[in-house]
Design an enzyme around this catalytic site. Structure first.
Site, PDB file in Angstrom:
ATOM      1  N   GLU A 245       5.159  -4.844   7.773  1.00  0.00           N
ATOM      2  CA  GLU A 245       4.796  -3.621   7.289  1.00  0.00           C
ATOM      3  C   GLU A 245       5.068  -3.543   9.169  1.00  0.00           C
ATOM      4  O   GLU A 245       4.730  -2.920   9.363  1.00  0.00           O
ATOM      5  CB  GLU A 245       3.200  -4.573   7.901  1.00  0.00           C
ATOM      6  CG  GLU A 245       2.491  -4.285   6.388  1.00  0.00           C
ATOM      7  CD  GLU A 245       1.959  -5.309   5.365  1.00  0.00           C
ATOM      8  OE1 GLU A 245       3.004  -6.397   5.838  1.00  0.00           O
ATOM      9  OE2 GLU A 245       0.916  -5.439   4.561  1.00  0.00           O
TER      10      GLU A 245
ATOM     11  N   GLU B  89      -0.560  -9.479  -0.507  1.00  0.00           N
ATOM     12  CA  GLU B  89      -2.365  -9.647   0.104  1.00  0.00           C
ATOM     13  C   GLU B  89      -2.956  -9.793  -1.557  1.00  0.00           C
ATOM     14  O   GLU B  89      -3.816 -10.383  -1.653  1.00  0.00           O
ATOM     15  CB  GLU B  89      -2.397  -8.403   0.958  1.00  0.00           C
ATOM     16  CG  GLU B  89      -1.956  -8.511   2.609  1.00  0.00           C
ATOM     17  CD  GLU B  89      -1.992  -7.802   3.456  1.00  0.00           C
ATOM     18  OE1 GLU B  89      -1.950  -6.316   3.061  1.00  0.00           O
ATOM     19  OE2 GLU B  89      -2.236  -7.582   4.963  1.00  0.00           O
TER      20      GLU B  89
ATOM     21  N   GLY C 249       0.765  -5.528   0.801  1.00  0.00           N
ATOM     22  CA  GLY C 249      -0.623  -5.150   0.145  1.00  0.00           C
ATOM     23  C   GLY C 249      -0.543  -5.609  -0.882  1.00  0.00           C
ATOM     24  O   GLY C 249      -1.116  -6.451  -1.789  1.00  0.00           O
TER      25      GLY C 249
ATOM     26  N   ALA D  77       1.233  -1.112  -0.015  1.00  0.00           N
ATOM     27  CA  ALA D  77      -0.335  -0.077   0.151  1.00  0.00           C
ATOM     28  C   ALA D  77       1.137   1.259   0.234  1.00  0.00           C
ATOM     29  O   ALA D  77       1.999   1.201   0.664  1.00  0.00           O
ATOM     30  CB  ALA D  77      -0.967  -0.174   0.931  1.00  0.00           C
TER      31      ALA D  77
HETATM   32  C1  LIG Z   1      -5.089  -5.449  -2.379  1.00  0.00           C
HETATM   33  C2  LIG Z   1      -5.333  -4.802  -0.825  1.00  0.00           C
HETATM   34  C3  LIG Z   1      -4.254  -4.437  -0.495  1.00  0.00           C
HETATM   35  C4  LIG Z   1      -4.441  -4.056   1.159  1.00  0.00           C
HETATM   36  C5  LIG Z   1      -3.299  -3.186   1.972  1.00  0.00           C
HETATM   37  C6  LIG Z   1      -3.575  -3.379   3.405  1.00  0.00           C
HETATM   38  C7  LIG Z   1      -2.341  -2.722   4.004  1.00  0.00           C
HETATM   39  C8  LIG Z   1      -0.836  -2.325   3.422  1.00  0.00           C
HETATM   40  C9  LIG Z   1       0.285  -2.349   4.171  1.00  0.00           C
HETATM   41  C10 LIG Z   1       1.160  -1.589   3.403  1.00  0.00           C
HETATM   42  O1  LIG Z   1       1.010  -2.911   2.644  1.00  0.00           O
HETATM   43  S1  LIG Z   1       2.377  -1.351   3.911  1.00  0.00           S
HETATM   44  C11 LIG Z   1       3.979  -1.108   2.977  1.00  0.00           C
HETATM   45  C12 LIG Z   1       3.928  -2.392   3.144  1.00  0.00           C
HETATM   46  N1  LIG Z   1       5.488  -2.729   1.664  1.00  0.00           N
HETATM   47  C13 LIG Z   1       6.745  -1.375   1.946  1.00  0.00           C
HETATM   48  O2  LIG Z   1       7.374  -1.525   3.668  1.00  0.00           O
HETATM   49  C14 LIG Z   1       8.163  -1.957   1.045  1.00  0.00           C
HETATM   50  C15 LIG Z   1       8.165  -0.668   0.834  1.00  0.00           C
HETATM   51  N2  LIG Z   1       8.965  -0.580  -0.060  1.00  0.00           N
HETATM   52  C16 LIG Z   1      10.267  -0.933  -0.244  1.00  0.00           C
HETATM   53  O3  LIG Z   1      10.923  -1.189   0.675  1.00  0.00           O
HETATM   54  C17 LIG Z   1      11.081   0.000  -0.752  1.00  0.00           C
HETATM   55  O4  LIG Z   1      11.262   0.783  -2.219  1.00  0.00           O
HETATM   56  C18 LIG Z   1      12.083  -1.674  -2.034  1.00  0.00           C
HETATM   57  C19 LIG Z   1      10.784  -2.274  -2.441  1.00  0.00           C
HETATM   58  C20 LIG Z   1      12.658  -3.190  -0.902  1.00  0.00           C
HETATM   59  C21 LIG Z   1      12.567  -1.527  -2.895  1.00  0.00           C
HETATM   60  O5  LIG Z   1      13.892  -0.740  -2.763  1.00  0.00           O
HETATM   61  P1  LIG Z   1      14.475  -0.003  -3.868  1.00  0.00           P
HETATM   62  O6  LIG Z   1      16.299   0.744  -3.541  1.00  0.00           O
HETATM   63  O7  LIG Z   1      14.918  -0.201  -5.333  1.00  0.00           O
HETATM   64  O8  LIG Z   1      13.760   1.384  -4.325  1.00  0.00           O
HETATM   65  P2  LIG Z   1      12.824   2.758  -3.615  1.00  0.00           P
HETATM   66  O9  LIG Z   1      13.534   3.938  -4.150  1.00  0.00           O
HETATM   67  O10 LIG Z   1      12.933   2.745  -1.989  1.00  0.00           O
HETATM   68  O11 LIG Z   1      11.924   3.037  -4.617  1.00  0.00           O
HETATM   69  C22 LIG Z   1      11.841   3.005  -5.337  1.00  0.00           C
HETATM   70  C23 LIG Z   1      10.534   4.568  -5.831  1.00  0.00           C
HETATM   71  O12 LIG Z   1       9.422   3.854  -5.050  1.00  0.00           O
HETATM   72  C24 LIG Z   1       8.667   4.334  -3.858  1.00  0.00           C
HETATM   73  N3  LIG Z   1       7.711   3.702  -3.512  1.00  0.00           N
HETATM   74  C25 LIG Z   1       7.988   1.892  -2.505  1.00  0.00           C
HETATM   75  N4  LIG Z   1       7.445   1.058  -2.334  1.00  0.00           N
HETATM   76  C26 LIG Z   1       6.528   2.545  -1.832  1.00  0.00           C
HETATM   77  C27 LIG Z   1       5.065   1.736  -0.685  1.00  0.00           C
HETATM   78  N5  LIG Z   1       4.702   0.899  -0.286  1.00  0.00           N
HETATM   79  N6  LIG Z   1       4.785   3.472  -0.627  1.00  0.00           N
HETATM   80  C28 LIG Z   1       4.970   4.479  -1.405  1.00  0.00           C
HETATM   81  N7  LIG Z   1       5.856   4.626  -2.349  1.00  0.00           N
HETATM   82  C29 LIG Z   1       7.170   3.225  -2.015  1.00  0.00           C
HETATM   83  C30 LIG Z   1       9.683   4.662  -3.077  1.00  0.00           C
HETATM   84  O13 LIG Z   1       9.289   5.669  -2.347  1.00  0.00           O
HETATM   85  C31 LIG Z   1      10.821   5.437  -4.079  1.00  0.00           C
HETATM   86  O14 LIG Z   1      10.098   6.239  -4.312  1.00  0.00           O
HETATM   87  P3  LIG Z   1      10.402   8.010  -4.512  1.00  0.00           P
HETATM   88  O15 LIG Z   1      10.519   7.914  -3.314  1.00  0.00           O
HETATM   89  O16 LIG Z   1      12.023   8.022  -4.568  1.00  0.00           O
HETATM   90  O17 LIG Z   1      10.009   9.179  -4.896  1.00  0.00           O
END
Ligand SMILES: CCCCCCC/C=C/C(=O)SCCNC(=O)CCNC(=O)[C@H](O)C(C)(C)COP(=O)(O)OP(=O)(O)OC[C@H]1O[C@@H](n2cnc3c(N)ncnc32)[C@H](O)[C@@H]1OP(=O)(O)O
Length: 294
Positions: A168, A148, A145, A102
């Protein structure tokens, strides 16, 4: 017990009647014709153009699931569900990410009262409500997410570099759309606990070993393999496929006894369909079946 059997029989009959009521006119669409998607792409694939492909398309944010993306995904799923020419749906992302979870930046300011009063995530579960089979074709990250979302699909095919995880816990929260529930039912308590409490990811091979993914293929062949699977499913009666999907899903939602009863009544209900008659007649006559979804 007799009552339960009656409820199941009525439910199965209801599914058959609802399917029979669906309009038979195909409403083929693509991203360039009737929809101007911002966060997804849609197309139809396969030799018979009967497999819908929905591609999550928010590359700069690794397909992080924001409200806009989830709304478009729901709309596309509803459109493909109504389209009688579509037998199966493939949901995929990019080579780097199926979905990195998410959108954390969109959620960061949410408060408890907003989550409760706005019923946060309630509109995000269309994938799990869709009656047609959905195949997740997962390359790269399927985290939070994203994992999921893949688990809401019916079948997961993984590219060989795919990574699944529920990180998470590192954000001070817990999975909110099935990560503690669907994952535990699939991989068992110990592995689910390990993944949810550490946030550690698992690779495609391990996901296959655990039964989370049913097949691992080289990343560049993933979409083709997923479409082939959709086409194979599409050679059968869409009506019976829908009943079969509902019966398998019932195994996750009820006791064994109730599930067996539901399966038996649904099996009986197939004897009210033209496609069951055609399937068995075609076998006896040593010819391919011609299903009409009735
Ligand atoms: C179908 C129903 C769904 C319901 C959802 C229910 C609740 C769910 C909660 C969650 O999902 S919480 C989020 C869980 N995910 C994470 O914690 C992963 C976060 N991302 C990372 O750890 C890393 O991005 C990565 C996947 C390991 C990749 O690392 P890498 O160094 O290769 O890239 P980055 O420079 O980090 O990312 C590029 C770019 O993308 C943005 N980004 C990545 N993940 C997210 C995210 N989950 N939300 C918002 N933005 C994300 C990251 O910020 C980068 O953008 P900029 O900051 O450079 O603009």
């Amino acid at each position: 017990m007799a009552n339960i059997a009656k409820i199941f029989a009525t439910r199965a009959q209801g599914v058959l009647q609802a399917a029979a009521r669906q309009p038979q006119v195909a409403t083929r669409f693509s991203s360039s014709s009737t929809n101007n998607w911002e966060y997804i792409k849609t197309e139809v694939a396969g030799e018979g153009k009967n497999v819908a492909v929905i591609t999550l398309n928010r590359p700069k944010a690794l397909n992080a699931l924001c409200n806009g993306l989830m709304k478009e995904l729901s709309t596309a799923l509803q459109q493909f569900s109504k389209d009688q020419s579509i037998a199966a749906i493939v949901l995929t992302g990019s080579e780097k990410a199926f979905a990195a979870g998410a959108d954390i930046k969109e959620m960061v300011g949410n408060t408890y009262s907003q989550c409760i009063q706005g019923n946060f995530l309630n509109d995000w579960t269309e994938v799990a409500r869709t009656q047609k089979p959905i195949i997740a074709a997962v390359n790269g990250y399927a985290l939070g997410g994203g994992c999921e979302l893949a688990m809401m699909c019916d079948i997961i095919y993984a590219g060989d570099k795919a990574k699944f995880g529920q990180p998470e816990i590192a954000l001070g929260t817990i999975p909110g759309a099935g990560g503690t529930q669907r994952l535990t039912r699939v991989v068992g308590k110990s592995k689910a606990m390990e993944m949810c409490l550490t946030g550690n990811m698992i690779g495609a091979q391990e996901a296959e070993k655990l039964g989370l993914a049913s097949k691992v293929v080289p990343a560049d062949q993933l979409l083709g393999e997923a479409v082939k699977l959709g086409e194979k499913i599409g050679t059968h009666s869409n009506l019976i496929v829908q009943l079969c999907k509902e019966s398998v899903n019932t195994a996750y939602e009820t006791t064994l006894q109730e599930g067996l009863k539901f399966e038996r009544r649904t099996f009986h209900a197939t004897f009210s369909t033209a496609d069951r008659k055609e399937g068995m007649t075609a076998f006896a006559e040593k010819r391919p079946a011609k299903f009409t979804n009735e």
